[in-house]
Design a protein around this motif. Structure first.
Motif, mmCIF file in Angstrom:
data_model
loop_
_atom_site.group_PDB
_atom_site.id
_atom_site.type_symbol
_atom_site.label_atom_id
_atom_site.label_comp_id
_atom_site.label_asym_id
_atom_site.label_seq_id
_atom_site.Cartn_x
_atom_site.Cartn_y
_atom_site.Cartn_z
ATOM 1 N N GLN A 89 60.075 29.164 30.816
ATOM 2 C CA GLN A 89 60.529 30.234 29.934
ATOM 3 C C GLN A 89 59.305 30.830 29.217
ATOM 4 O OE1 GLN A 89 63.326 31.634 29.873
ATOM 5 N NE2 GLN A 89 64.615 30.129 30.926
ATOM 6 N N PRO A 90 59.198 32.163 29.143
ATOM 7 C CA PRO A 90 60.222 33.162 29.455
ATOM 8 C C PRO A 90 60.222 33.643 30.906
ATOM 9 C CG PRO A 90 58.337 34.258 28.511
ATOM 10 C CD PRO A 90 58.004 32.780 28.517
ATOM 11 N N SER A 91 59.413 33.017 31.772
ATOM 12 C CA SER A 91 59.259 33.526 33.139
ATOM 13 C C SER A 91 60.594 33.706 33.847
ATOM 14 C CB SER A 91 58.373 32.574 33.953
ATOM 15 O OG SER A 91 57.141 32.359 33.310
ATOM 16 N N LEU A 92 61.429 32.672 33.811
ATOM 17 C CA LEU A 92 62.696 32.720 34.534
ATOM 18 C C LEU A 92 63.604 33.805 33.975
ATOM 19 C CD1 LEU A 92 64.300 31.354 36.792
ATOM 20 C CD2 LEU A 92 65.224 29.795 35.082
ATOM 21 N N SER A 93 63.641 33.923 32.658
ATOM 22 C CA SER A 93 64.492 34.929 32.027
ATOM 23 C C SER A 93 64.059 36.334 32.401
ATOM 24 C CB SER A 93 64.456 34.755 30.508
ATOM 25 O OG SER A 93 65.217 35.775 29.874
ATOM 26 N N VAL A 94 62.754 36.603 32.389
ATOM 27 C CA VAL A 94 62.265 37.940 32.738
ATOM 28 C C VAL A 94 62.574 38.262 34.192
ATOM 29 C CG1 VAL A 94 60.208 39.361 33.016
ATOM 30 C CG2 VAL A 94 60.479 37.957 30.978
ATOM 31 N N LEU A 95 62.334 37.326 35.087
ATOM 32 C CA LEU A 95 62.641 37.548 36.501
ATOM 33 C C LEU A 95 64.121 37.873 36.701
ATOM 34 C CD1 LEU A 95 60.554 34.719 38.191
ATOM 35 C CD2 LEU A 95 60.174 37.177 38.408
ATOM 36 N N ASP A 96 64.987 37.152 36.013
ATOM 37 C CA ASP A 96 66.423 37.349 36.183
ATOM 38 C C ASP A 96 66.874 38.689 35.626
ATOM 39 O OD1 ASP A 96 68.962 36.287 37.076
ATOM 40 O OD2 ASP A 96 69.508 36.173 34.964
ATOM 41 N N ARG A 97 66.357 39.074 34.464
ATOM 42 C CA ARG A 97 66.764 40.337 33.855
ATOM 43 C C ARG A 97 66.188 41.531 34.597
ATOM 44 N NH1 ARG A 97 71.155 39.537 31.419
ATOM 45 N NH2 ARG A 97 71.122 37.996 33.084
ATOM 46 N N CYS A 98 64.988 41.380 35.138
ATOM 47 C CA CYS A 98 64.312 42.513 35.766
ATOM 48 C C CYS A 98 64.847 42.825 37.157
ATOM 49 C CB CYS A 98 62.810 42.244 35.822
ATOM 50 S SG CYS A 98 61.862 43.669 36.387
ATOM 51 N N ARG A 99 65.335 41.824 37.866
ATOM 52 C CA ARG A 99 65.880 42.094 39.198
ATOM 53 C C ARG A 99 67.209 42.854 39.064
ATOM 54 N NH1 ARG A 99 69.927 38.286 41.288
ATOM 55 N NH2 ARG A 99 70.627 36.999 39.536
ATOM 56 N N ILE A 100 67.621 43.511 40.127
ATOM 57 C CA ILE A 100 68.947 44.120 40.166
ATOM 58 C C ILE A 100 69.916 43.028 40.610
ATOM 59 C CG2 ILE A 100 70.344 46.008 41.061
ATOM 60 C CD1 ILE A 100 67.854 46.885 39.524
ATOM 61 N N ASP A 120 85.089 50.424 25.446
ATOM 62 C CA ASP A 120 84.207 51.526 25.064
ATOM 63 C C ASP A 120 83.051 51.637 26.060
ATOM 64 O OD1 ASP A 120 85.832 52.074 22.849
ATOM 65 O OD2 ASP A 120 84.763 50.610 21.613
ATOM 66 N N ASP A 121 81.827 51.419 25.590
ATOM 67 C CA ASP A 121 80.665 51.610 26.473
ATOM 68 C C ASP A 121 80.039 50.287 26.902
ATOM 69 O OD1 ASP A 121 79.665 50.840 24.049
ATOM 70 O OD2 ASP A 121 78.126 52.402 23.924
ATOM 71 N N ARG A 122 80.838 49.205 26.876
ATOM 72 C CA ARG A 122 80.338 47.914 27.313
ATOM 73 C C ARG A 122 81.311 47.266 28.287
ATOM 74 N NH1 ARG A 122 75.848 46.512 24.719
ATOM 75 N NH2 ARG A 122 75.841 44.537 25.856
ATOM 76 N N ALA A 123 80.778 46.386 29.112
ATOM 77 C CA ALA A 123 81.609 45.642 30.056
ATOM 78 C C ALA A 123 81.270 44.165 29.962
ATOM 79 C CB ALA A 123 81.387 46.136 31.478
ATOM 80 N N GLU A 124 82.296 43.350 30.001
ATOM 81 C CA GLU A 124 82.116 41.908 30.135
ATOM 82 C C GLU A 124 82.126 41.598 31.632
ATOM 83 O OE1 GLU A 124 81.433 40.067 27.444
ATOM 84 O OE2 GLU A 124 81.590 42.003 26.375
ATOM 85 N N VAL A 125 81.112 40.887 32.092
ATOM 86 C CA VAL A 125 80.944 40.657 33.521
ATOM 87 C C VAL A 125 80.590 39.201 33.779
ATOM 88 C CG1 VAL A 125 80.157 43.043 33.867
ATOM 89 C CG2 VAL A 125 78.468 41.228 33.498
ATOM 90 N N THR A 126 80.663 38.814 35.038
ATOM 91 C CA THR A 126 80.123 37.530 35.472
ATOM 92 C C THR A 126 79.081 37.784 36.552
ATOM 93 O OG1 THR A 126 81.864 37.222 37.149
ATOM 94 C CG2 THR A 126 82.245 36.276 34.956
ATOM 95 N N SER A 127 78.019 37.012 36.525
ATOM 96 C CA SER A 127 76.962 37.149 37.516
ATOM 97 C C SER A 127 76.319 35.790 37.750
ATOM 98 C CB SER A 127 75.903 38.154 37.045
ATOM 99 O OG SER A 127 75.230 37.658 35.894
ATOM 100 N N ARG A 128 75.594 35.687 38.854
ATOM 101 C CA ARG A 128 74.892 34.445 39.165
ATOM 102 C C ARG A 128 73.430 34.577 38.736
ATOM 103 N NH1 ARG A 128 75.749 32.458 45.165
ATOM 104 N NH2 ARG A 128 74.763 30.611 44.216
ATOM 105 N N PRO A 129 72.997 33.817 37.750
ATOM 106 C CA PRO A 129 71.618 33.930 37.265
ATOM 107 C C PRO A 129 70.638 33.199 38.171
ATOM 108 C CG PRO A 129 72.718 32.180 36.093
ATOM 109 C CD PRO A 129 73.761 32.792 37.006
ATOM 110 N N LEU A 130 69.383 33.560 38.054
ATOM 111 C CA LEU A 130 68.348 32.796 38.728
ATOM 112 C C LEU A 130 68.196 31.434 38.062
ATOM 113 C CD1 LEU A 130 65.413 35.334 39.256
ATOM 114 C CD2 LEU A 130 66.929 34.394 41.010
ATOM 115 N N ASP A 131 67.877 30.440 38.871
ATOM 116 C CA ASP A 131 67.562 29.112 38.348
ATOM 117 C C ASP A 131 66.302 28.623 39.043
ATOM 118 O OD1 ASP A 131 67.760 26.827 36.845
ATOM 119 O OD2 ASP A 131 69.851 26.432 37.395
#
Length: 245
Positions: free
Chosen positions: A146-157, A167-178
């Motif tokens: 950390q923060p390497s893993l977090s940045v990689l996960d947020r930066c990828r599509i 309104d202008d937000r959505a609750e979602v589920t996704s598979r994070p990098l580990d």
């Protein structure tokens, strides 16, 4: 440089907007990218896109190698952000030269280690750049999780399934990098909240393309398939760079 495709420029802007508004890349003037991402009229001046020093060279490479010519053609944009067919047409040797000439000093990896990964036939996509070229991968190898893993996960599509919209937000589920035993992989699904870029109007059950903390668009089955395949492929290339101890 040829005149840019307005539709392609708009698609590019939707995916580029999340890091752009965080001040991570792109032109100093936010007006053009923000307007295009939001569906407003704007003149897609080439200089606004050339300022994306990480993404634009890949667009130019794909456009040149495929003969499409326009780096902001929608086919090129899909090829870069999602792994669409245009990225598969780029010669492997050109991908290697592109990374070596433009990004080698910033990679945080030994070039011989990276060059071995060319055997896995990487494609010039955003997923490849984030997971395999960014210096964060080298930092992971050095034990800076950390923060390497977090940045990689947020930066990828990443594909994210919509659970609810308010309104202008959505609750979602996704598979994070580990990260474990020297390898990147997709973990178990987690819940998260993303901001909707204006004009993105998902319904529960839809899959959106999430980039940082934003939803860039609702993915149809074709584009979702491209993104899933590209993520799997980029992870396989990263495994060549990051051998299991």
């Amino acid at each position: 440089m040829p005149s840019l495709d307005t539709a392609g420029a708009r698609r590019f802007s939707r995916y580029a907007y999340p890091p752009h508004v965080r001040g991570l890349c792109g032109p100093d003037d936010e007006a053009t990218i923000t307007a295009l991402a939001s569906g407003e009229d704007a003149d897609p001046a080439p200089s606004a896109f050339e300022a994306f020093e990480g993404a634009f060279p890949y667009l130019a490479l794909i456009a040149a190698e495929t003969g499409i010519g326009d780096p902001l053609d929608a086919r090129v944009v899909d090829g870069y952000w999602l792994g669409g067919p245009a990225s598969a047409e780029v010669d492997l040797l050109e991908v290697g030269h592109h990374v070596r000439d433009r990004f080698r000093p910033r990679m945080g990896l030994r070039w011989p280690t990276f060059s071995e990964a060319l055997e896995a036939r990487p494609r010039p996509t955003h997923g490849f750049h984030v997971l395999c070229v960014y210096p964060w991968l080298g930092m992971l190898r050095e034990g800076v999780v950390q923060p390497s893993l977090s940045v990689l996960d947020r930066c990828r599509i990443r594909p994210a399934r919509v659970v609810s919209v308010t309104d202008d937000r959505a609750e979602v589920t996704s598979r994070p990098l580990d990260w474990a035993e020297g390898r990147l992989f997709l973990g178990e699904p987690i819940a998260e909240s993303v901001q909707l870029i204006p004009g993105v109007d998902p319904a529960p059950g839809d899959v959106v393309a999430a980039h940082w903390d934003w939803a860039c668009e609702v993915l149809d089955e074709r584009r979702l398939g491209w993104l899933l395949a590209d993520t799997t492929h980029a992870l396989s290339v990263a495994a060549r760079i990051t051998p299991t101890p």
